[in-house]
Design a protein around this motif. Sequence first.
Motif, PDB file in Angstrom:
ATOM      1  N   LYS A  25       0.838  -1.188   0.000  1.00 41.45           N
ATOM      2  CA  LYS A  25       0.000   0.000   0.000  1.00 41.45           C
ATOM      3  C   LYS A  25       0.876   1.243   0.000  1.00 41.45           C
ATOM      4  O   LYS A  25       1.771   1.383   0.830  1.00 41.45           O
ATOM      5  CB  LYS A  25      -0.908  -0.009   1.229  1.00 41.45           C
ATOM      6  N   SER A  26       0.611   2.135  -0.908  1.00 37.59           N
ATOM      7  CA  SER A  26       1.422   3.341  -1.028  1.00 37.59           C
ATOM      8  C   SER A  26       0.982   4.387  -0.007  1.00 37.59           C
ATOM      9  O   SER A  26      -0.200   4.504   0.327  1.00 37.59           O
ATOM     10  CB  SER A  26       1.309   3.913  -2.441  1.00 37.59           C
ATOM     11  N   THR A  28       0.910   7.374  -0.585  1.00 44.43           N
ATOM     12  CA  THR A  28       0.138   8.393  -1.307  1.00 44.43           C
ATOM     13  C   THR A  28      -1.362   8.187  -1.166  1.00 44.43           C
ATOM     14  O   THR A  28      -2.143   9.099  -1.457  1.00 44.43           O
ATOM     15  CB  THR A  28       0.510   8.384  -2.795  1.00 44.43           C
ATOM     16  N   GLU A  38       0.382  16.194  -0.760  1.00 42.39           N
ATOM     17  CA  GLU A  38       0.149  15.965  -2.184  1.00 42.39           C
ATOM     18  C   GLU A  38       0.240  17.274  -2.973  1.00 42.39           C
ATOM     19  O   GLU A  38      -0.481  18.239  -2.690  1.00 42.39           O
ATOM     20  CB  GLU A  38      -1.222  15.322  -2.403  1.00 42.39           C
ATOM     21  N   ASP A 143       8.200   2.030  -2.159  1.00 44.37           N
ATOM     22  CA  ASP A 143       6.998   2.769  -2.546  1.00 44.37           C
ATOM     23  C   ASP A 143       7.304   3.580  -3.804  1.00 44.37           C
ATOM     24  O   ASP A 143       7.744   4.732  -3.745  1.00 44.37           O
ATOM     25  CB  ASP A 143       6.548   3.687  -1.399  1.00 44.37           C
ATOM     26  N   LYS A 144       7.089   2.947  -4.950  1.00 47.47           N
ATOM     27  CA  LYS A 144       7.415   3.598  -6.219  1.00 47.47           C
ATOM     28  C   LYS A 144       6.504   4.794  -6.495  1.00 47.47           C
ATOM     29  O   LYS A 144       6.939   5.803  -7.061  1.00 47.47           O
ATOM     30  CB  LYS A 144       7.298   2.581  -7.361  1.00 47.47           C
ATOM     31  N   LYS A 145       5.241   4.684  -6.102  1.00 56.90           N
ATOM     32  CA  LYS A 145       4.314   5.795  -6.334  1.00 56.90           C
ATOM     33  C   LYS A 145       4.728   7.030  -5.535  1.00 56.90           C
ATOM     34  O   LYS A 145       4.645   8.159  -6.026  1.00 56.90           O
ATOM     35  CB  LYS A 145       2.894   5.379  -5.959  1.00 56.90           C
ATOM     36  N   LEU A 146       5.177   6.796  -4.311  1.00 53.99           N
ATOM     37  CA  LEU A 146       5.599   7.922  -3.480  1.00 53.99           C
ATOM     38  C   LEU A 146       6.831   8.597  -4.077  1.00 53.99           C
ATOM     39  O   LEU A 146       6.898   9.831  -4.161  1.00 53.99           O
ATOM     40  CB  LEU A 146       5.897   7.433  -2.062  1.00 53.99           C
ATOM     41  N   ALA A 148       7.766   8.548  -7.179  1.00 56.24           N
ATOM     42  CA  ALA A 148       7.371   9.211  -8.425  1.00 56.24           C
ATOM     43  C   ALA A 148       6.694  10.545  -8.141  1.00 56.24           C
ATOM     44  O   ALA A 148       6.882  11.521  -8.882  1.00 56.24           O
ATOM     45  CB  ALA A 148       6.443   8.297  -9.223  1.00 56.24           C
ATOM     46  N   HIS A 149       5.933  10.594  -7.076  1.00 53.44           N
ATOM     47  CA  HIS A 149       5.266  11.854  -6.733  1.00 53.44           C
ATOM     48  C   HIS A 149       6.287  12.903  -6.297  1.00 53.44           C
ATOM     49  O   HIS A 149       6.180  14.078  -6.672  1.00 53.44           O
ATOM     50  CB  HIS A 149       4.247  11.619  -5.617  1.00 53.44           C
ATOM     51  N   LYS A 152       7.999  14.152  -9.387  1.00 53.76           N
ATOM     52  CA  LYS A 152       7.124  15.002 -10.196  1.00 53.76           C
ATOM     53  C   LYS A 152       7.092  16.428  -9.660  1.00 53.76           C
ATOM     54  O   LYS A 152       7.116  17.397 -10.430  1.00 53.76           O
ATOM     55  CB  LYS A 152       5.705  14.421 -10.207  1.00 53.76           C
TER      56      LYS A 152
END
Length: 295
Positions: A25-26, A28, A38, A143-146, A148-149, A152
């Motif tokens: 679970k991310s 994010t 965010e 946590d790849k999504k974190l 990446a955020h 970004k």
Amino acid sequence: MLPYKFPNMSSTTTLTLPLRTAPPKSVTLDPYFTLLYEDNKKALKHFLDNKVPLPVNDILATPRLVEYLLSKEPGPKVQYENLRPALTAIRSFLLSSPGGKKLLAFYKHLLKVQGRWLMTTAELIGFELYIKLTHALFISRDDKKLLAHFVKVIPGAVSKVANYTDIDRATFDALLNLEKNRLQEASTTATDNLFNFKVSKEFYHTHGKLLTAIEIHEAKLEELRERAARRKAERQARIRAAYAANAVTFSRQMGMAGMIPYHPQVEASVCQYAKEICEEFFSFNGEPETEEPVV
């Protein structure tokens, strides 16, 4: 046709399916991350540069988070958004009425207890979110999504994450365990204090008196508004009546004397003035008036 025969399966036969590991679970997806971090470059940069939680003032300066926390306030609901302007409007009324100062002191105490709960809750949320971010970004690094955020919003985040000194999870948790326990205890105490105060008999009776005082004040204000509106309407009616009474003389022009009848009041005034002038300057048979010298 022969009946279908099921295959012979022993009681020990088990059906196995390929095991699918659930993706981690991310962070994010955490609602508090959404509200505080965010697309918030300032907050994300603060975490990367300082490796500390967000200051409590910054957390409480986030309107959406405060609104979310207030929706979860323990105890009976209090309409603070209605009480604040109402008490501001009737402050002088309460100070001059018996028991009014006690009602104001009660409301101030309520705000103090609620503010303490809000501050400790926000501080605990910020600290726990800091622990989650550190675990995901610097310790487990899964946590790849974190990541990446972060990239970004902050293009140079990858190098800052890579240069962070590795630390194992147990050591990190042990270092922060004492502070986490302190914040949890403070938040629990503040929550209990707010809940116990809002369910107490004192709160029930005093809050009822406060609402009654507001209703009485609003009723008096409404009465004053109606009285002022009635007086204004009566005054406007008198003005309209005066305009209507004098409307006959409005269309009169020079050189039309005697052609259009005067208003009775105007005609009586003119006659009285003419009579006084005649008696003063054209009374030849009478003796002139003797004026007494002014001393």
